[in-house]
Design an enzyme around this catalytic site. Structure first.
Site, PDB file in Angstrom:
ATOM      1  N   TYR A  68       0.842  -1.203   0.000  1.00  0.00           N
ATOM      2  CA  TYR A  68       0.000   0.000   0.000  1.00  0.00           C
ATOM      3  C   TYR A  68       0.872   1.245   0.000  1.00  0.00           C
ATOM      4  CZ  TYR A  68       1.231   0.787   4.864  1.00  0.00           C
ATOM      5  OH  TYR A  68       1.943   1.034   6.017  1.00  0.00           O
ATOM      6  N   PHE A  78       2.198   9.635   3.920  1.00  0.00           N
ATOM      7  CA  PHE A  78       2.533   9.477   5.327  1.00  0.00           C
ATOM      8  C   PHE A  78       3.090   8.085   5.640  1.00  0.00           C
ATOM      9  CE2 PHE A  78      -1.997   8.368   5.030  1.00  0.00           C
ATOM     10  CZ  PHE A  78      -2.029   7.121   5.633  1.00  0.00           C
ATOM     11  N   ASP A  79       2.899   7.133   4.720  1.00  0.00           N
ATOM     12  CA  ASP A  79       3.450   5.794   4.975  1.00  0.00           C
ATOM     13  C   ASP A  79       3.365   4.978   3.685  1.00  0.00           C
ATOM     14  OD1 ASP A  79       4.630   3.745   6.361  1.00  0.00           O
ATOM     15  OD2 ASP A  79       2.759   2.983   7.209  1.00  0.00           O
ATOM     16  N   ILE A  98      -7.136  -0.838  11.327  1.00  0.00           N
ATOM     17  CA  ILE A  98      -8.154   0.186  11.499  1.00  0.00           C
ATOM     18  C   ILE A  98      -9.404  -0.262  10.758  1.00  0.00           C
ATOM     19  CG2 ILE A  98      -6.502   2.057  11.855  1.00  0.00           C
ATOM     20  CD1 ILE A  98      -6.885   2.839   8.943  1.00  0.00           C
ATOM     21  N   TYR A 124      -8.139   7.067  12.344  1.00  0.00           N
ATOM     22  CA  TYR A 124      -7.537   7.376  13.655  1.00  0.00           C
ATOM     23  C   TYR A 124      -8.294   8.463  14.389  1.00  0.00           C
ATOM     24  CZ  TYR A 124      -3.769   4.375  12.210  1.00  0.00           C
ATOM     25  OH  TYR A 124      -3.034   3.281  11.815  1.00  0.00           O
ATOM     26  N   PHE A 141      -5.603   5.426   0.597  1.00  0.00           N
ATOM     27  CA  PHE A 141      -4.713   4.269   0.426  1.00  0.00           C
ATOM     28  C   PHE A 141      -4.847   3.710  -0.994  1.00  0.00           C
ATOM     29  CE2 PHE A 141      -5.370   4.322   4.999  1.00  0.00           C
ATOM     30  CZ  PHE A 141      -4.090   4.109   5.489  1.00  0.00           C
TER      31      PHE A 141
END
Length: 554
Positions: A68, A78-79, A98, A124, A141
């Site tokens: 991902y 962010f990731d 999540i 979150y 994502f």
């Protein structure tokens, strides 16, 4: 990130109950707006690549592996699992992810690509994740699913090709040889037997690589896909397998240990790869059966065969070339298949086989015997029907004196005892024919088939005789032979006298020879001093010569 309880590089879910309650209170007023302007209430899923084949979709409780990229609404990353070169490997639907990711993965196919938009209350929430995800952040994502499985899963087999002839299927404890291409579920190749130029050989009963994977090519918890081509299969307890392909109707004899056999064959592996053929050499394979001159499986498989039979002999490796194989065409632990055509066989103790096809109905008081001059027709062939010779190709029948070593021994024996007009079939083994070396047009160690018909027979002469009288010879032999009474007999007088004896029925010459040549030989025998004439002192009957020789020996 979106993991719950993840290591330091992941984004942990908050477990403080008051905060959870607060999130539940604020969920309806937070998050990215829907197309209508209202906040998102659920995950937005965009399936922008769907594979053609989707044999299975992700369900709750499945174990998945995926890559991902995670970004915010403004595109800021962010990731990313790609940055760590590590797939996410986790069970979905059990609270480890999540909520938005759990929902977004449901129903995905392997190699499907999805864009997920996860509102804050499914990510979150209003708390965010310190240093990475701000409060009330909508998360984006891009996900590609690479693997899915469940502990309840069993091996899934799909038959891509099954040959029409399948006499045996693989069973537990069998030894198999196969080629394969190994991939992960997303199609990533990790190994291939083809690249090594050899099959993978093993006993049935092995498993996959489990939680730890294998090296760097098979990750932990990976589903493996193998495209397998089975080359052969056998069991150490297997024996030789026989299949009769064609059996002659007139099978009166079957091969036994000690017989010498001539046969053609095609030898192949179980996948059909040809490794040898006697046909390519245009020569039969010749050997004794049951004597250990060939591989044990073939030794067994040839016994019991009929002349002209075609049979398939399947030989397991422990009765062939074993674990090591031989040469560059027969690999180790290979099952061998021989398609055999038996041309002929015999035993060194075999006599001539005689079968009477026709015998004249009238009485037959005299039959052919050693010394007789006979005329006969014949056809000669191999036992597989290959025509070799025939007297019918010439203007006249064959002529021989029996017992004079003018023909092969087996034919000489087979002609003896025949009546004029009789027809016989003779099967002559090679030790009574042309032996191991054969002759022009006749292969070595070949059994010959003759069909013969006796046309005529004449009594022969005793050994060493060229002419005999039916009664006693004239008392005044020299005087009768000396036609001009000059005391000498030249060749002309000698020839005229002998021919007169024959014409008058008083005597006969050796049959089957040129009369003039025979008379000339007789004259040479009597002309002791070779001066071209015979005197009274030189002329002697053979019986008198034989008697004198006996006295000399005594």
């Amino acid at each position: 990130m979106f993991l719950v309880g993840a290591p330091s590089h992941t984004l942990p879910r908050l477990h403080i109950l008051p905060l959870l309650l607060l999130l539940q209170t604020l969920e309806r007023g937070l998050g990215r707006a829907s197309p209508s302007g209202a906040p998102l209430e659920d995950v937005v899923i965009e399936r922008y690549h769907i594979p053609r084949a989707c044999p299975r979709e992700v369900q709750m409780g499945d174990f998945v592996r995926y890559h991902y990229n995670g970004t915010f609404e403004d595109g800021k990353k962010f990731d990313s699992s790609y940055d760590r070169s590590t797939l996410v490997a986790i069970i979905v639907g059990v609270g480890r992810l999540i909520t938005g990711m759990d929902r977004g993965l449901m129903g995905m196919c392997v190699n499907e690509r999805r864009r997920l938009i996860i509102p804050p209350h499914l990510g979150y929430g209003s708390i965010g994740l310190a240093g990475l995800i701000p409060p009330d952040a909508t998360l984006y994502f891009d996900v590609v699913l690479l693997d899915v499985w469940n502990k309840e899963d069993t091996v899934q087999s799909t038959i891509l090709l099954r040959p029409p002839y399948c006499p045996r299927m693989v069973r537990n404890s069998d030894f198999v040889r196969y080629h394969y291409n190994g991939t992960l579920l997303d199609g990533t190749a990790f190994d291939s037997s083809y690249s090594r130029g050899g099959t993978y050989d093993t006993y049935i009963g092995s498993v996959a690589y489990g939680e730890k994977g294998y090296g760097t090519v098979i990750p932990p918890q990976a589903s493996l896909v193998f495209y397998v081509l089975l080359i052969d299969v056998h069991n150490p307890k297997d024996t030789v397998q026989l299949e009769t392909l064609e059996l002659p109707q007139d099978c009166v004899r079957r091969a036994v240990a000690g017989d010498f056999m001539r046969y053609h064959y095609n030898g192949s592996l179980m996948d059909g790869t040809l490794f040898d053929s006697s046909y390519s050499r245009n020569h039969t394979y010749n050997t004794y059966v049951g004597q250990g001159y060939i591989i044990p499986g073939m030794d067994q498989g040839l016994q019991g065969a009929c002349i002209g039979e075609r049979r398939r002999i399947t030989v397991p490796p422990h009765l062939a070339y074993g674990e090591n194989g031989t040469g560059d065409k027969i690999p180790g632990s290979a099952v061998l298949i021989f398609d055999v055509h038996v041309i002929d066989f015999h035993n060194p103790a075999d006599p001539v086989e005689i079968k009477t096809l026709f015998r004249p109905p009238e009485s037959c008081n005299e039959t052919a015997k050693i010394g007789d001059f006979i005329r006969y027709h014949y056809n000669c062939s191999l036992l597989d029907g290959t025509r070799l010779f025939s007297s019918h190709d010439y203007e006249a029948p064959q002529e021989i004196t029996l017992g004079a070593n003018k023909v092969i021994e087996g034919l000489d024996r087979g002609l003896q005892g025949m009546c004029v007009g009789e027809r016989r079939q003779l099967i002559v083994p090679p030790h009574l024919a042309h032996g191991e070396n054969g002759a022009r047009g006749v292969p070595g160690s070949a059994v010959l088939l003759f069909e013969v018909e006796l046309i005529s027979r004449e009594d022969g002469l005793p050994a060493g005789y060229l002419f005999v009288w039916y009664q006693d010879p004239p008392a005044s032999l020299f005087e009768d032979m000396d036609l001009n009474k000059d005391g000498e007999v030249p060749p002309e007088e000698f020839s005229s006298f002998i021919k007169a004896q024959v014409n008058e029925g008083k005597g006969r010459l050796m049959p089957g020879q040129d009369p003039d040549k025979t008379i000339s030989d007789m004259f040479q025998n009597q002309d002791r001093n070779q001066d071209g004439k015979i005197t009274a002192e030189e002329l002697k009957l053979k019986s008198d010569e034989d008697q004198e020789r006996i006295h000399e020996e005594l």
